[in-house]
Design a protein around this motif. Structure first.
Motif, mmCIF file in Angstrom:
data_model
loop_
_atom_site.group_PDB
_atom_site.id
_atom_site.type_symbol
_atom_site.label_atom_id
_atom_site.label_comp_id
_atom_site.label_asym_id
_atom_site.label_seq_id
_atom_site.Cartn_x
_atom_site.Cartn_y
_atom_site.Cartn_z
ATOM 1 N N ARG A 145 -0.962 -6.876 9.698
ATOM 2 C CA ARG A 145 0.500 -6.893 9.534
ATOM 3 C C ARG A 145 0.903 -6.226 8.223
ATOM 4 O O ARG A 145 1.903 -5.515 8.169
ATOM 5 C CB ARG A 145 1.043 -8.325 9.567
ATOM 6 C CG ARG A 145 0.884 -9.063 10.874
ATOM 7 C CD ARG A 145 1.483 -8.303 12.042
ATOM 8 N NE ARG A 145 1.213 -8.888 13.325
ATOM 9 C CZ ARG A 145 0.087 -8.833 14.021
ATOM 10 N NH1 ARG A 145 -0.968 -8.230 13.518
ATOM 11 N NH2 ARG A 145 -0.013 -9.349 15.211
ATOM 12 N N LEU A 146 0.146 -6.464 7.162
ATOM 13 C CA LEU A 146 0.464 -5.839 5.879
ATOM 14 C C LEU A 146 0.288 -4.325 5.928
ATOM 15 O O LEU A 146 1.102 -3.579 5.376
ATOM 16 C CB LEU A 146 -0.397 -6.436 4.768
ATOM 17 C CG LEU A 146 -0.055 -7.863 4.357
ATOM 18 C CD1 LEU A 146 -1.065 -8.384 3.351
ATOM 19 C CD2 LEU A 146 1.350 -7.939 3.792
ATOM 20 N N ILE A 147 -0.769 -3.860 6.580
ATOM 21 C CA ILE A 147 -0.976 -2.412 6.720
ATOM 22 C C ILE A 147 0.183 -1.794 7.481
ATOM 23 O O ILE A 147 0.726 -0.750 7.092
ATOM 24 C CB ILE A 147 -2.324 -2.123 7.436
ATOM 25 C CG1 ILE A 147 -3.485 -2.434 6.508
ATOM 26 C CG2 ILE A 147 -2.395 -0.678 7.908
ATOM 27 C CD1 ILE A 147 -4.846 -2.328 7.172
ATOM 28 N N THR A 148 0.593 -2.433 8.570
ATOM 29 C CA THR A 148 1.685 -1.914 9.390
ATOM 30 C C THR A 148 2.989 -1.877 8.602
ATOM 31 O O THR A 148 3.718 -0.881 8.636
ATOM 32 C CB THR A 148 1.861 -2.789 10.649
ATOM 33 O OG1 THR A 148 0.617 -2.859 11.335
ATOM 34 C CG2 THR A 148 2.911 -2.229 11.563
ATOM 35 N N LYS A 149 3.272 -2.952 7.875
ATOM 36 C CA LYS A 149 4.509 -3.028 7.103
ATOM 37 C C LYS A 149 4.547 -1.958 6.012
ATOM 38 O O LYS A 149 5.557 -1.294 5.812
ATOM 39 C CB LYS A 149 4.641 -4.423 6.486
ATOM 40 C CG LYS A 149 5.931 -4.646 5.742
ATOM 41 C CD LYS A 149 6.021 -6.068 5.249
ATOM 42 C CE LYS A 149 7.323 -6.297 4.506
ATOM 43 N NZ LYS A 149 7.454 -7.659 4.022
ATOM 44 N N GLN A 150 3.422 -1.784 5.324
ATOM 45 C CA GLN A 150 3.382 -0.798 4.251
ATOM 46 C C GLN A 150 3.528 0.623 4.801
ATOM 47 O O GLN A 150 4.222 1.449 4.215
ATOM 48 C CB GLN A 150 2.087 -0.934 3.459
ATOM 49 C CG GLN A 150 2.057 -0.038 2.247
ATOM 50 C CD GLN A 150 0.913 -0.368 1.313
ATOM 51 O OE1 GLN A 150 0.137 -1.267 1.563
ATOM 52 N NE2 GLN A 150 0.823 0.370 0.234
ATOM 53 N N LYS A 173 5.133 1.536 7.525
ATOM 54 C CA LYS A 173 6.534 1.728 7.921
ATOM 55 C C LYS A 173 7.410 2.001 6.710
ATOM 56 O O LYS A 173 8.313 2.837 6.762
ATOM 57 C CB LYS A 173 7.048 0.498 8.670
ATOM 58 C CG LYS A 173 6.530 0.386 10.074
ATOM 59 C CD LYS A 173 7.075 -0.857 10.758
ATOM 60 C CE LYS A 173 6.520 -1.004 12.147
ATOM 61 N NZ LYS A 173 6.971 -2.252 12.790
ATOM 62 N N LYS A 174 7.163 1.295 5.605
ATOM 63 C CA LYS A 174 7.948 1.512 4.388
ATOM 64 C C LYS A 174 7.704 2.918 3.825
ATOM 65 O O LYS A 174 8.636 3.584 3.394
ATOM 66 C CB LYS A 174 7.628 0.457 3.342
ATOM 67 C CG LYS A 174 8.224 -0.894 3.672
ATOM 68 C CD LYS A 174 8.146 -1.794 2.471
ATOM 69 C CE LYS A 174 8.815 -3.116 2.730
ATOM 70 N NZ LYS A 174 10.260 -3.037 2.776
ATOM 71 N N GLY A 222 18.490 10.025 -0.578
ATOM 72 C CA GLY A 222 19.255 9.607 -1.752
ATOM 73 C C GLY A 222 18.384 9.431 -2.988
ATOM 74 O O GLY A 222 17.161 9.471 -2.932
ATOM 75 N N LYS A 223 19.050 9.204 -4.127
ATOM 76 C CA LYS A 223 18.329 9.019 -5.394
ATOM 77 C C LYS A 223 17.868 7.571 -5.566
ATOM 78 O O LYS A 223 16.805 7.314 -6.104
ATOM 79 C CB LYS A 223 19.212 9.419 -6.570
ATOM 80 C CG LYS A 223 18.505 9.254 -7.896
ATOM 81 C CD LYS A 223 19.323 9.726 -9.056
ATOM 82 C CE LYS A 223 18.509 9.425 -10.322
ATOM 83 N NZ LYS A 223 18.996 10.064 -11.480
ATOM 84 N N VAL A 224 18.688 6.629 -5.105
ATOM 85 C CA VAL A 224 18.332 5.210 -5.198
ATOM 86 C C VAL A 224 17.976 4.691 -3.808
ATOM 87 O O VAL A 224 18.305 5.308 -2.804
ATOM 88 C CB VAL A 224 19.473 4.373 -5.815
ATOM 89 C CG1 VAL A 224 19.723 4.775 -7.247
ATOM 90 C CG2 VAL A 224 20.733 4.465 -5.013
ATOM 91 N N CYS A 225 17.306 3.561 -3.754
ATOM 92 C CA CYS A 225 16.868 2.983 -2.477
ATOM 93 C C CYS A 225 18.065 2.675 -1.587
ATOM 94 O O CYS A 225 19.160 2.412 -2.081
ATOM 95 C CB CYS A 225 16.067 1.715 -2.722
ATOM 96 S SG CYS A 225 14.517 2.023 -3.570
ATOM 97 N N ILE A 276 5.348 2.886 -5.844
ATOM 98 C CA ILE A 276 4.822 1.549 -5.543
ATOM 99 C C ILE A 276 4.050 1.560 -4.229
ATOM 100 O O ILE A 276 2.979 0.973 -4.119
ATOM 101 C CB ILE A 276 5.970 0.526 -5.480
ATOM 102 C CG1 ILE A 276 6.530 0.285 -6.879
ATOM 103 C CG2 ILE A 276 5.503 -0.796 -4.870
ATOM 104 C CD1 ILE A 276 7.819 -0.506 -6.894
ATOM 105 N N TYR A 277 4.587 2.230 -3.217
ATOM 106 C CA TYR A 277 3.991 2.192 -1.883
ATOM 107 C C TYR A 277 3.070 3.371 -1.586
ATOM 108 O O TYR A 277 2.718 3.596 -0.437
ATOM 109 C CB TYR A 277 5.084 2.088 -0.813
ATOM 110 C CG TYR A 277 5.663 0.710 -0.731
ATOM 111 C CD1 TYR A 277 5.006 -0.290 -0.026
ATOM 112 C CD2 TYR A 277 6.841 0.382 -1.375
ATOM 113 C CE1 TYR A 277 5.512 -1.566 0.040
ATOM 114 C CE2 TYR A 277 7.364 -0.897 -1.312
ATOM 115 C CZ TYR A 277 6.691 -1.860 -0.601
ATOM 116 O OH TYR A 277 7.189 -3.133 -0.537
ATOM 117 N N LYS A 278 2.672 4.146 -2.612
ATOM 118 C CA LYS A 278 1.802 5.293 -2.335
ATOM 119 C C LYS A 278 0.366 4.873 -2.047
ATOM 120 O O LYS A 278 -0.340 5.536 -1.303
ATOM 121 C CB LYS A 278 1.851 6.312 -3.470
ATOM 122 C CG LYS A 278 1.067 5.934 -4.688
ATOM 123 C CD LYS A 278 1.082 7.037 -5.710
ATOM 124 C CE LYS A 278 0.219 6.642 -6.886
ATOM 125 N NZ LYS A 278 0.188 7.665 -7.898
#
Length: 163
Positions: A20-25, A27-28, A37-40, A127-129
């Protein structure tokens, strides 16, 4: 998220959570790549809401990047150089408050430039790289000379168990 897995054996539960964590990361990672955009995106939505809430405020310049913001009921002091407001919301959240946004708009600048770097898209991507490394199946694990782990003894209470 883990409520579905809590009744499984320990290894099965950990494997379920890992997948589940692999899948969530993943997708993000893919979702933020499409965003321009510049901000999230969620921060951008908050800024748009705050822009709408800042309409009744009027900003009066008091000095270099210092403003007095008033809506007829309350008055606040905003320092654009320090990115701070007397209401302290900007200091606590890293996002300009509605008073700060009214001064930024009065100064003819973009609100996104005054957001804390932790809310930028580049920070999110950084963060998510990293990825969670895939694992081999349990049948391909290396055998060790360590004794097999044993589940602890569960003592039954004299009352009826909750589940």
């Amino acid at each position: 998220m883990i409520l579905e897995a809590r009744d499984k054996p320990i290894l099965a539960m950990l494997e379920w959570i890992r997948v589940r964590l692999i899948t969530k990361q993943y997708k993000k990672q893919k979702g933020i790549e499409k965003y321009t955009g510049k901000v999230c995106p969620n921060i951008q939505d908050k800024l748009e809401k705050l822009k709408h809430e800042s309409i009744p405020f009027s900003a009066t310049p008091a000095g270099n990047f210092m403003y007095e913001v008033d809506n007829g009921h309350k008055r606040h002091v905003v320092d654009l150089a320090k990115k701070a407001c007397s209401c302290r919301i900007w200091n606590l959240t890293g996002l300009p408050c509605k008073h700060g946004i009214s001064t930024i708009i009065k100064n003819l600048e973009k609100v996104e430039e005054y957001v804390n770097p932790c809310c930028w898209k580049e920070t999110f991507v950084e963060i998510y790289k990293e990825i969670i490394q895939p694992m081999l199946g349990q049948s391909e694990w290396v055998e060790t000379n360590q004794p097999a782990s044993v589940a602890p003894h569960v003592y039954e209470s004299p009352s009826r168990p909750p589940k």
